[in-house]
Structure formats: structure tokens, C-alpha cells
Design an enzyme around this catalytic site. Sequence first.
Site, PDB file in Angstrom:
ATOM      1  N   ARG A   1       0.777  -1.159  -0.069  1.00  0.00           N
ATOM      2  CA  ARG A   1      -0.111  -0.205   0.088  1.00  0.00           C
ATOM      3  C   ARG A   1       0.836   1.242  -0.031  1.00  0.00           C
ATOM      4  O   ARG A   1       0.543   2.101  -0.526  1.00  0.00           O
ATOM      5  CB  ARG A   1      -0.801  -0.160   1.142  1.00  0.00           C
ATOM      6  CG  ARG A   1      -2.103  -0.845   1.218  1.00  0.00           C
ATOM      7  CD  ARG A   1      -3.195  -0.382   2.045  1.00  0.00           C
ATOM      8  NE  ARG A   1      -4.232  -1.396   1.865  1.00  0.00           N
ATOM      9  CZ  ARG A   1      -5.041  -1.822   2.487  1.00  0.00           C
ATOM     10  NH1 ARG A   1      -4.989  -1.673   3.840  1.00  0.00           N
ATOM     11  NH2 ARG A   1      -6.480  -2.711   2.457  1.00  0.00           N
TER      12      ARG A   1
ATOM     13  N   LYS B   1     -18.792 -14.549   3.510  1.00  0.00           N
ATOM     14  CA  LYS B   1     -20.264 -14.433   3.813  1.00  0.00           C
ATOM     15  C   LYS B   1     -21.174 -13.795   2.665  1.00  0.00           C
ATOM     16  O   LYS B   1     -20.591 -12.816   2.013  1.00  0.00           O
ATOM     17  CB  LYS B   1     -20.432 -13.209   5.142  1.00  0.00           C
ATOM     18  CG  LYS B   1     -19.885 -13.853   6.355  1.00  0.00           C
ATOM     19  CD  LYS B   1     -20.124 -12.702   7.460  1.00  0.00           C
ATOM     20  CE  LYS B   1     -19.835 -13.130   8.753  1.00  0.00           C
ATOM     21  NZ  LYS B   1     -19.876 -11.927   9.568  1.00  0.00           N
TER      22      LYS B   1
ATOM     23  N   GLY C   1      -9.462  -6.912   0.608  1.00  0.00           N
ATOM     24  CA  GLY C   1      -7.883  -7.421   1.429  1.00  0.00           C
ATOM     25  C   GLY C   1      -7.549  -8.581   1.170  1.00  0.00           C
ATOM     26  O   GLY C   1      -6.340  -8.863   0.639  1.00  0.00           O
TER      27      GLY C   1
ATOM     28  N   GLY D   1     -13.599  -2.676   1.184  1.00  0.00           N
ATOM     29  CA  GLY D   1     -15.257  -2.249   1.394  1.00  0.00           C
ATOM     30  C   GLY D   1     -15.389  -1.084   0.272  1.00  0.00           C
ATOM     31  O   GLY D   1     -16.577  -1.176  -0.440  1.00  0.00           O
TER      32      GLY D   1
HETATM   33  P1  ADP Z   1     -11.996 -10.038   0.883  1.00  0.00           P
HETATM   34  O1  ADP Z   1     -11.036  -9.555   1.989  1.00  0.00           O
HETATM   35  O2  ADP Z   1     -11.073 -10.327  -0.155  1.00  0.00           O
HETATM   36  O3  ADP Z   1     -13.021  -9.139   0.288  1.00  0.00           O
HETATM   37  P2  ADP Z   1     -13.441 -11.618   2.407  1.00  0.00           P
HETATM   38  O4  ADP Z   1     -13.061 -10.926   3.614  1.00  0.00           O
HETATM   39  O5  ADP Z   1     -14.949 -11.529   1.948  1.00  0.00           O
HETATM   40  O6  ADP Z   1     -12.462 -11.392   1.234  1.00  0.00           O
HETATM   41  O7  ADP Z   1     -13.212 -13.373   2.829  1.00  0.00           O
HETATM   42  C1  ADP Z   1     -11.923 -13.789   2.888  1.00  0.00           C
HETATM   43  C2  ADP Z   1     -12.273 -15.130   3.890  1.00  0.00           C
HETATM   44  O8  ADP Z   1     -12.849 -15.871   3.428  1.00  0.00           O
HETATM   45  C3  ADP Z   1     -10.631 -15.560   4.101  1.00  0.00           C
HETATM   46  O9  ADP Z   1     -10.185 -15.478   5.093  1.00  0.00           O
HETATM   47  C4  ADP Z   1     -11.050 -17.091   3.909  1.00  0.00           C
HETATM   48  O10 ADP Z   1     -10.313 -17.906   4.621  1.00  0.00           O
HETATM   49  C5  ADP Z   1     -12.668 -17.043   3.871  1.00  0.00           C
HETATM   50  N1  ADP Z   1     -13.174 -18.242   3.307  1.00  0.00           N
HETATM   51  C6  ADP Z   1     -13.530 -18.395   1.909  1.00  0.00           C
HETATM   52  N2  ADP Z   1     -13.858 -19.840   1.745  1.00  0.00           N
HETATM   53  C7  ADP Z   1     -14.170 -20.057   2.816  1.00  0.00           C
HETATM   54  C8  ADP Z   1     -14.518 -21.569   3.455  1.00  0.00           C
HETATM   55  N3  ADP Z   1     -15.254 -22.419   2.270  1.00  0.00           N
HETATM   56  N4  ADP Z   1     -14.586 -21.840   4.203  1.00  0.00           N
HETATM   57  C9  ADP Z   1     -14.133 -20.873   5.563  1.00  0.00           C
HETATM   58  N5  ADP Z   1     -13.721 -19.698   4.916  1.00  0.00           N
HETATM   59  C10 ADP Z   1     -13.704 -19.303   4.099  1.00  0.00           C
HETATM   60 MG    MG Z   2     -11.810  -9.330   3.992  1.00  0.00          MG
END
Ligand code: ADP
Ligand code: MG
Length: 396
Positions: free
Chosen positions: A38, A204, A353, A376
Site C-alpha cells: 500500500r 459471507k 483485502g 469495502g
Molecule cells: P476479501 O477481504 O477479499 O473481500 P472476504 O473478507 O470476504 O474477502 O473473505 C475472505 C475470507 O473468506 C478468507 O479469510 C477465507 O479464509 C474465507 N473463506 C473463503 N472460503 C471459505 C470456506 N469455504 N470456509 C471458511 N472460510 C472461507
Molecule cells: Mg476481508
Amino acid sequence: MSQFKTIRDVDVTGRRVFVRVDFNVPLTPEGEVADDWRIEAALPTIRYLIEHRARVILGSHLGRPKGDPEKDARLRMDAVARRLARLLEQPVLKADDVVGPDAREKAGSLKDGEVLLLENLRFHPGEKAGDDAFARELAGLADVYANDAFGTAHRKDASVYVVPRFFPEGRRVAGLLLDRELTVLGQLTTQPDRPYAAVLGGAKVSDKLGVIRALALKVDKLLIGGAMAYTFRLARGYKVGSSLVELDFVDEARRLLREAGDRLVLPEDHVVAERPEAGAATQVCEGDFPDGWSGVDIGPKTRVRFAELIKEAATAVWNGPMGKFEDEPFRAGTEAVARALAECHGVTVVGGGETAEAVRRFGLADRLTHVSTGGGAFLKYLEGATLPALEVLDPA
Ligand code: ADP
Ligand code: MG
């Protein structure tokens, strides 16, 4: 071209330019910078200002200070200032407060081409509160305001939303990183080349509902992986064992499945584990998951299918890991998607992230059109929401 004036459109020579940067970097347990991408991303703006003999005043937040000086000490900006100095190959002054006597003194005596980093903006309660008096003081340090912190553009914190209001028109501009983010992301929202594929994953559904809905209307293929796929799987009537699911969103998932039709592509197979941790027994599952087992990654057939759809896209955007990729045995799905994006000849954009971290861990960031510094803010932008920090910049 973005829709805002940038630092190139204003005379910065000899002027004090406040740049809101995003130096919210991860730290090692010893308090050193663990990952400086960053900081690197902000270098073009800072270098431009140095070359044009501006007096550069940088401000960022770092972590989430709690207001307890002892506990917050590790969130001081000293380590960041040291790393920045190393990257710039020139000294970086560091103020020990945000708008206090040290900041005022150092900002006031800056010379042309010098760089000052203020203390963690969130040490001042006025930052999160969007406080006017604080914003006025911060604005008082500089002659020109520049925003280069896309990652906080969805917030109304003082330094991104209130401070610019205290600058005259024509002096509230975007930095080069923000400009690049908006230019690339703008391509995704206005007439993207088709076929347009989006890949969404992560933990989620509830975090991503807005962006799922918005993209479902825009893209040709919306590929869903990660833990959020299990809520959809439940909506289709399968058993998902002990996988992460959001029961409150099963109805919504059912509605999306109906409305998006075959644009929505769900995994046809999954890797499930007896326990969701490295070392546990795993198997590939196409139907019901065994009782007590958890989904941890997309399966091998799905990896191939997703990779095909990504590689044939003219525009591809990705947010959210395909599985629990932090554990090596559950990494294959996320890596397959990252590799397919790297091999895709179209415009490829990644944000979020954890997703950005995954791409960098695989060493593939340079093979994509753009890796956004936003999490976000990136999602909000894709949703089509207006970002508060952009409302207060001067249009081009
Ligand atoms: P980003 O930060 O890229 O937007 P998120 O915060 O939405 O992504 O999600 C990232 C997390 O989702 C990771 O830490 C990953 O471990 C978790 N994740 C993805 N698939 C699964 C799964 N099948 N079971 C548990 N955790 C998961
Ligand atoms: Mg995240």
C-alpha cells in the site's frame, strides 16, 4: 481519465500539499511493516510531488486505535515513516501528533521537495467523528488537498470527507493512485467489453449481497465460490454439513438463483474436510456433504470450469477467495482462479483485502490489469454506490 481534477491539474510547486494516503499496513509482532504494497502504491503521487518541488504532508490511519496511549503505541507511524524513507530514498520527517504543536511546527518549516508524515490520524477522536473543528485544523496545515486513499473513500472520516471542504475550489484533487483506481474501475461499470465475468467468494453472503445483486444485472457470468456458495447450495436443497452458512440469507439466495438464471454459476463440486483445518481428512463432494464435515474449497471440476469462463472473458473482476486459502491444503481453488485471471487476455481487476493478498502471495499481481487497494470501497463502487470521499473533490 477520471472525472476529477488530479495533482497534475494544480500548481504544487512551493505549496504545502496534504495528501490523504492509505498506509494502513499490516505490522509484524515487533511493530515493523509486514507488507508495504500500500505504501508502494502511493509512491507515484509522492514522487510526482517531490519532483515538482511541493512540500508534502502525508496523513493516514493505521489500525484501530482504542484511545489508550499505551496500547496504541504500536500504531504510531514511525515504522511506516522509516519504510517510506527507504522506498523514496530520501528522509521522511515524522510528526508526533496529528494537528498539535509538533505537526504545526514541522509542516510550517517544510522546504520544497521535503516530506512529512503526520501521526496516525485516528489518534485524534475527530477523525472518525468527522469533526469540523479538527478538520479545519488539519486543513490549516496545507494549501492544496489531495486524496490518494481509495481504501477509505466509502467512509465519512474527517480527513476524506470534511477536510477538503476547507480548501478553495480547484485545490481539492485526486492523487494518481485514486485516479488510476477510478479509471480502471470505471471501465467495469460503463460499457465493459463482453463477455464480462465476475467471480465472488469470501466468507459471507451478507457482506456481498449488494455487489451480488448489482453484478447479477451487469455481467454475463457470475461465478460464486468461497463459503458463501454454501448458502446457495442450501437454497438448492443440498445438505452442507457443518459448513459456514447464513440461514437468514437462504431465501435471498433462492431469489437470486431464480432471477439470475444461468448467469449465476455455482460450484459443481467442493472440497470438504472433516474439520476446517489443515491436516484434517478431506474428500471431494458433488452432492450432500457428510454430517459434521465443512466445505473448505471449490472442487477440481469447478476449478476447470471457472478457469475456462474466466479465460474467455473480455472483462473479468474478482473479489473473495474460493476457499479457506490461508491453509495450504485448501488453496487450490483460489490459486486456480488467480492463474486463470493472469492468463486471461481481457481487462482483469481484483479487489478485497484477502483477495489482493492471495494474488500477491501467488506472485501474480503484475499479470493483472489492476489490483485495487480497496476492500469495502471496491465493493461499494461495484455496487454503484456513491463514495462520500469522491463527492467532495473538484470535478475535472
Ligand atoms: P476479501 O477481504 O477479499 O473481500 P472476504 O473478507 O470476504 O474477502 O473473505 C475472505 C475470507 O473468506 C478468507 O479469510 C477465507 O479464509 C474465507 N473463506 C473463503 N472460503 C471459505 C470456506 N469455504 N470456509 C471458511 N472460510 C472461507
Ligand atoms: Mg476481508
